[in-house]
Write a protein that holds these residues in place. Structure first.
Motif, PDB file in Angstrom:
ATOM      1  N   UNK A 240       0.821  -1.220   0.000  1.00  0.00           N
ATOM      2  CA  UNK A 240       0.000   0.000   0.000  1.00  0.00           C
ATOM      3  C   UNK A 240       0.845   1.256   0.000  1.00  0.00           C
ATOM      4  N   UNK A 241       0.254   2.350  -0.456  1.00  0.00           N
ATOM      5  CA  UNK A 241       0.965   3.622  -0.488  1.00  0.00           C
ATOM      6  C   UNK A 241       1.262   4.126   0.913  1.00  0.00           C
ATOM      7  N   UNK A 242       2.453   4.644   1.099  1.00  0.00           N
ATOM      8  CA  UNK A 242       2.800   5.271   2.366  1.00  0.00           C
ATOM      9  C   UNK A 242       1.887   6.477   2.576  1.00  0.00           C
ATOM     10  N   UNK A 243       1.403   6.637   3.797  1.00  0.00           N
ATOM     11  CA  UNK A 243       0.548   7.766   4.124  1.00  0.00           C
ATOM     12  C   UNK A 243      -0.909   7.593   3.767  1.00  0.00           C
ATOM     13  N   UNK A 244      -1.272   6.435   3.217  1.00  0.00           N
ATOM     14  CA  UNK A 244      -2.664   6.210   2.810  1.00  0.00           C
ATOM     15  C   UNK A 244      -3.469   5.659   3.984  1.00  0.00           C
ATOM     16  N   UNK A 245      -4.240   6.521   4.625  1.00  0.00           N
ATOM     17  CA  UNK A 245      -5.003   6.118   5.809  1.00  0.00           C
ATOM     18  C   UNK A 245      -6.205   5.253   5.466  1.00  0.00           C
ATOM     19  N   UNK A 246      -6.655   5.287   4.218  1.00  0.00           N
ATOM     20  CA  UNK A 246      -7.841   4.527   3.834  1.00  0.00           C
ATOM     21  C   UNK A 246      -7.514   3.084   3.459  1.00  0.00           C
ATOM     22  N   UNK A 247      -6.430   2.879   2.733  1.00  0.00           N
ATOM     23  CA  UNK A 247      -6.086   1.537   2.256  1.00  0.00           C
ATOM     24  C   UNK A 247      -4.777   1.001   2.840  1.00  0.00           C
ATOM     25  N   UNK A 248      -4.059   1.835   3.576  1.00  0.00           N
ATOM     26  CA  UNK A 248      -2.735   1.432   4.022  1.00  0.00           C
ATOM     27  C   UNK A 248      -2.620   1.088   5.491  1.00  0.00           C
ATOM     28  N   UNK A 249      -1.384   1.068   5.942  1.00  0.00           N
ATOM     29  CA  UNK A 249      -1.059   0.695   7.311  1.00  0.00           C
ATOM     30  C   UNK A 249      -1.101   1.914   8.225  1.00  0.00           C
ATOM     31  N   UNK A 250      -1.440   1.686   9.501  1.00  0.00           N
ATOM     32  CA  UNK A 250      -1.434   2.790  10.470  1.00  0.00           C
ATOM     33  C   UNK A 250      -0.009   3.261  10.740  1.00  0.00           C
ATOM     34  N   UNK A 251       0.918   2.318  10.754  1.00  0.00           N
ATOM     35  CA  UNK A 251       2.317   2.667  10.958  1.00  0.00           C
ATOM     36  C   UNK A 251       2.914   2.986   9.597  1.00  0.00           C
ATOM     37  N   UNK A 252       3.118   4.272   9.341  1.00  0.00           N
ATOM     38  CA  UNK A 252       3.531   4.686   8.012  1.00  0.00           C
ATOM     39  C   UNK A 252       4.336   5.979   8.079  1.00  0.00           C
ATOM     40  N   UNK A 253       4.711   6.498   6.932  1.00  0.00           N
ATOM     41  CA  UNK A 253       5.451   7.751   6.876  1.00  0.00           C
ATOM     42  C   UNK A 253       4.529   8.931   7.176  1.00  0.00           C
ATOM     43  N   UNK A 254       5.026   9.870   7.953  1.00  0.00           N
ATOM     44  CA  UNK A 254       4.226  11.050   8.278  1.00  0.00           C
ATOM     45  C   UNK A 254       4.232  12.015   7.095  1.00  0.00           C
ATOM     46  N   UNK A 255       3.065  12.533   6.798  1.00  0.00           N
ATOM     47  CA  UNK A 255       2.947  13.472   5.689  1.00  0.00           C
ATOM     48  C   UNK A 255       1.584  14.128   5.695  1.00  0.00           C
ATOM     49  N   UNK A 256       1.085  14.422   4.514  1.00  0.00           N
ATOM     50  CA  UNK A 256      -0.219  15.074   4.373  1.00  0.00           C
ATOM     51  C   UNK A 256      -1.165  14.205   3.560  1.00  0.00           C
ATOM     52  N   UNK A 257      -1.093  12.902   3.779  1.00  0.00           N
ATOM     53  CA  UNK A 257      -1.882  11.956   2.997  1.00  0.00           C
ATOM     54  C   UNK A 257      -0.964  11.030   2.230  1.00  0.00           C
ATOM     55  N   UNK A 258      -1.530  10.288   1.285  1.00  0.00           N
ATOM     56  CA  UNK A 258      -0.736   9.317   0.529  1.00  0.00           C
ATOM     57  C   UNK A 258       0.350  10.002  -0.285  1.00  0.00           C
ATOM     58  N   UNK A 259       1.508   9.348  -0.357  1.00  0.00           N
ATOM     59  CA  UNK A 259       2.632   9.866  -1.142  1.00  0.00           C
ATOM     60  C   UNK A 259       2.445   9.428  -2.598  1.00  0.00           C
ATOM     61  N   UNK A 260       1.599  10.184  -3.302  1.00  0.00           N
ATOM     62  CA  UNK A 260       1.266   9.871  -4.688  1.00  0.00           C
ATOM     63  C   UNK A 260       1.227  11.178  -5.486  1.00  0.00           C
ATOM     64  N   UNK A 261       1.959  11.200  -6.588  1.00  0.00           N
ATOM     65  CA  UNK A 261       2.104  12.429  -7.374  1.00  0.00           C
ATOM     66  C   UNK A 261       1.930  12.135  -8.853  1.00  0.00           C
ATOM     67  N   UNK A 262       0.990  12.846  -9.498  1.00  0.00           N
ATOM     68  CA  UNK A 262       0.765  12.711 -10.933  1.00  0.00           C
ATOM     69  C   UNK A 262       1.850  13.500 -11.665  1.00  0.00           C
ATOM     70  N   UNK A 263       2.943  12.827 -11.994  1.00  0.00           N
ATOM     71  CA  UNK A 263       4.156  13.490 -12.479  1.00  0.00           C
ATOM     72  C   UNK A 263       4.100  13.867 -13.956  1.00  0.00           C
ATOM     73  N   UNK A 264       3.588  12.966 -14.792  1.00  0.00           N
ATOM     74  CA  UNK A 264       3.639  13.170 -16.246  1.00  0.00           C
ATOM     75  C   UNK A 264       2.261  13.000 -16.868  1.00  0.00           C
ATOM     76  N   UNK A 265       1.936  13.903 -17.788  1.00  0.00           N
ATOM     77  CA  UNK A 265       0.656  13.859 -18.494  1.00  0.00           C
ATOM     78  C   UNK A 265       0.910  14.115 -19.978  1.00  0.00           C
TER      79      UNK A 265
END
Length: 298
Positions: A240-265
């Protein structure tokens, strides 16, 4: 609205939720208010439906709301007469919804870009596709209906390029691969999506970019674009994605939500036919976390 039961043996509220756009809780509320009838009679939510049952319900009147332009800073990467490409910050909701009537990307677009397509009405003007509130990165915006239809068709035909960066838990056993598993609304939690046989086809390609002690940096390319697709697929394969409180683990990286970035379009320009491709760096917190992972500070 009317629906006819073809598969028996489930509760009325569940059947109504599966056969309509209502959530389970909305179906329950409609049943309790007497808006739902089975063969002309009011039934309780626990009623077990039978093959051939005719369910009728009154759809609540839809109220069209008008949303205001707000002077919110907006990172416009590209703009011409037909479209714009914007870099949405993490934490911003794409369009107004319950609990998010202002401060959204749409509110910002209404201020900065005067002409927007009308296909999705006043709530989602110009919005061709979406990313989650806590996902940062690139979105294409249509400034007229013709451009909107062309861009949406290219997405549907799987011709657009959408690459994401993500930090996930654990170390993937393979350096690259494809996740192909259908996604639909979870029967256990209506707020979540899940891998389900009744779901729509979903395909995600992944490539490992960098490995750390307990995390991996991956590049993900979407072939389809289901709700929460990357988050659901990565959780499904045990990463699971780090920081994803909905689908991931409680013990994870601290941030502002899941570490997911739409880099290229990347996509074809709806008027000129030119192939356009844009890339943006992830937000500061993403880059800072990567540096700490490289220095083994977690």
């Amino acid at each position: 609205m009317e629906v006819i039961i073809k598969d028996a043996g489930i509760r009325l509220d569940k059947a109504l939720a599966e056969l309509t756009t209502l959530s389970r809780s909305q179906a329950n509320d409609a049943i309790k208010s007497g808006m739902v009838k089975v063969n002309g009679e009011i039934k309780k939510a626990k009623y077990t439906v039978r093959v051939g049952d005719l369910i009728t319900y009154e759809e609540p009147e839809q109220v069209e709301l008008e949303y205001l332009a707000e002077d919110i800073p907006l990172d416009i990467i590209y703009e011409d007469a037909d479209l714009a490409v914007v870099n949405k910050p993490q934490g911003m909701v794409v369009h107004p919804s319950a609990g998010h009537l202002s401060g959204t990307l749409v509110n910002a677009l209404l201020y900065h870009i005067k002409d927007l397509s009308t296909i999705n009405g006043v709530v989602r003007p110009g919005i061709v596709h979406r990313i989650d509130k806590d996902t940062s990165g690139l979105l294409m915006i249509a400034k007229n209906d013709k451009a909107h239809q062309t861009l949406a068709a290219e997405l549907k035909d799987k011709k657009s390029l959408r690459k994401y960066l993500a930090i996930v838990h654990g170390n993937l056993p393979n350096n690259h691969g494809t996740i192909e598993a259908p996604i639909g609304r979870s029967e256990k939690d209506r707020k979540k999506q899940a891998i389900t046989a009744r779901g729509k086809p979903a395909i995600t390609h992944f490539q490992v970019l960098e490995r750390f002690a307990n995390y991996t940096l991956v590049e993900l390319r979407l072939e389809t674009g289901r709700t929460h697709q990357i988050r659901v697929h990565m959780a499904y394969i045990g990463h699971p994605l780090a920081g994803d409180s909905l689908y991931g683990s409680r013990k994870t990286l601290k941030g502002k939500g899941q570490f997911l970035h739409a880099e290229t379009l990347g996509f074809t320009h709806p008027t000129s036919g030119e192939l356009l491709e844009f890339s943006v760096e992830p937000p500061a917190i993403f880059k800072e976390t990567l540096e700490k992972l490289r220095q083994n500070k977690f």
